[in-house]
Scaffold this active site. Structure first.
Site, short mmCIF file in Angstrom:
data_model
loop_
_atom_site.label_atom_id
_atom_site.label_comp_id
_atom_site.label_asym_id
_atom_site.label_seq_id
_atom_site.Cartn_x
_atom_site.Cartn_y
_atom_site.Cartn_z
N ASN A 211 19.66 37.32 -15.39
CA ASN A 211 18.43 37.24 -15.81
C ASN A 211 17.57 36.12 -15.00
O ASN A 211 18.47 35.28 -14.03
CB ASN A 211 18.56 36.65 -17.30
CG ASN A 211 19.36 35.37 -17.53
OD1 ASN A 211 19.12 34.28 -17.03
ND2 ASN A 211 20.79 35.57 -17.88
N LYS A 290 30.97 48.50 -2.36
CA LYS A 290 29.81 48.69 -2.53
C LYS A 290 29.46 50.16 -3.08
O LYS A 290 30.16 50.92 -2.09
CB LYS A 290 28.86 48.45 -1.61
CG LYS A 290 27.36 48.72 -1.92
CD LYS A 290 26.27 48.41 -0.72
CE LYS A 290 25.02 49.09 -0.84
NZ LYS A 290 24.21 49.03 0.14
#
Ligand code: C5P
Length: 414
Positions: A211, A290
């Site tokens: 956030n 990844k």
């Protein structure tokens, strides 16, 4: 009102038009029983005569680092050791710039670096100068030093006939700020633990859920607690700003790491402040490496993170807990309900939405417990709001401790 009688105040006067208010300030300080010595920069003497300040303070005025000592004058080293607090008023852009860069090229700047007393800086100048990014950057550097405080200038009509921020506050306000700076530190010997910043919940080695928390309010709460004498430890997630000096910093990433570090230290804390924006959920699984774009899952299963604040606040023996909430509507009611649900002693509710709060300099909050509204604060800079939150928190913490002690005394013997 804090006491100022018997205290030693060193006043640094710079060359700003508001210097004309300084004799009245000195008289007020002397009237309230303070011993006042004055040091002037060379420019200040163009605005007001040293003889006036010598007459009202009752001491020779310090003017020159190298001047031969007059009778009653003390050396600059003695002068740096002498005060209980130093006030620089008016503080010009020039003085602020020199101090922010650690320069010591005259008597006043030398004293400011040599003293261990708290230093208050009261900027006063034309609004455009005050708002210049360079001056603002220098003020920010000063405000980041725990022994130094910047007194926000008043807004109003200025000597240059413009209107805006830049007025030197009234003598009463300056005297009160000095008295506060010299009063005993209410959190001295207390340990304060603060969580702050955003947690990062990793999906793989490059992607995470997080956030926009900047860490600004959290570090400001740390700095304010430090100023009140506390020993501060911050458990810090992802942040955009540097920590203030004088606090211990432990870096973490995820909510689980933050929880672990909090658990390791909570037993030692007298007060715990939870400013961190902890992600409510995390990906069920963290992938190695990844995930190639084509292999990205259509949905990411999430699991709930532990509520660190609620867990700590429900411990049988817990510190005084202060939570922070961000709400978009019904701020007061929702913050009170959240305070009750989490079981903390105090909660600060931020109004968010429309880009407010996250990463911004200013904020507006309510301070509540589960059934009282203690204050609505702001809009104001986060520094001012944090100081006011601590004023309320310190009083409630002391009351909370007294009531715990009374309850313990009243327990029948086992
Ligand atoms: O429930 P909400 O996230 O609105 O609560 C905010 C308060 O709870 C903040 O003080 C935050 O630091 C704390 N909190 C926590 N752990 C969580 C979620 C929130 O400590 N998992």
């Amino acid at each position: 009102m804090h006491a100022i009688g018997g205290k030693r105040v060193l006043l640094g006067v710079c060359g700003g038009i508001a210097a004309y208010k300084i004799p009245a300030l000195v008289r007020e300080l002397v009237k309230r029983g303070a011993d006042v010595r004055v040091v002037m920069t060379a420019c200040a003497t163009r605005f007001i005569g040293p003889a006036t300040l010598q007459a009202v303070s009752g001491h020779p005025v310090g003017l020159d680092l190298f001047e031969p000592h007059q009778e009653g004058q003390i050396s600059h080293i003695e002068l740096a050791r002498w005060p209980d607090a130093v006030l620089v008023a008016p503080a010009t852009a020039n003085l602020i710039g020199r101090l922010a860069n650690g320069l010591a090229d005259d008597l006043l700047t030398t004293l400011l670096l040599a003293t261990t007393a708290p230093v208050l800086v009261a900027p006063s100048m034309n609004s455009k100068m005050l708002e210049h990014p360079m001056v603002q950057a220098n003020l920010k550097r000063l405000a980041a030093i725990p022994s130094l405080s910047v007194i926000a200038p008043d807004v109003g009509e200025l000597a240059c006939q413009e209107t805006g921020p830049g007025r030197l506050p009234d003598p009463d306000q300056l005297v009160e700020a000095l008295a506060r700076a010299m009063s005993p530190s209410p959190l001295s010997g207390r340990r304060v633990l603060v969580t702050l910043g955003a947690t990062r919940e990793w999906l793989d080695e490059v992607r995470f859920l997080s956030n926009a928390s900047s860490g600004r309010m959290g570090f400001t709460m740390c700095r304010s607690a430090r100023r009140l004498g506390a020993e501060v430890t911050a458990i810090v997630g992802a942040v955009d700003v540097a920590p203030p000096s004088g606090i211990a910093v432990i870096r973490v990433e995820s909510a689980l790491e933050m929880e672990r570090e909090v658990n390791n230290r909570i037993g030692e804390a007298d007060i715990a402040v939870f400013v961190a924006a902890v992600s409510d959920v995390r990906p069920l699984q963290r992938y190695e490496g990844k995930i190639p774009k084509d292999d990205l899952p259509d949905t990411v299963p999430l699991v709930e993170n532990p509520d660190i604040l609620a867990t700590v606040a429900h411990l049988e023996s817990h510190p005084f807990c202060i939570g922070f909430a961000a709400e978009t509507s019904s701020l007061e009611d929702r913050t009170m309900a959240k305070c009750a649900a989490k079981g903390c002693e105090l909660m600060v509710g931020n109004h968010v939405g429309g880009g407010a709060v996250f990463g911004k300099e200013q904020t507006q909050v309510v301070v509540v417990d589960s059934n009282h509204l203690y204050a609505r604060l702001g809009p104001a800079d986060k520094e001012t709001v944090a100081a006011d939150v601590w004023n309320i928190a310190v009083e409630l913490f002391q009351r909370w401790q007294r009531s715990k002690a009374t309850t313990a005394e009243g327990q029948p013997d086992a």
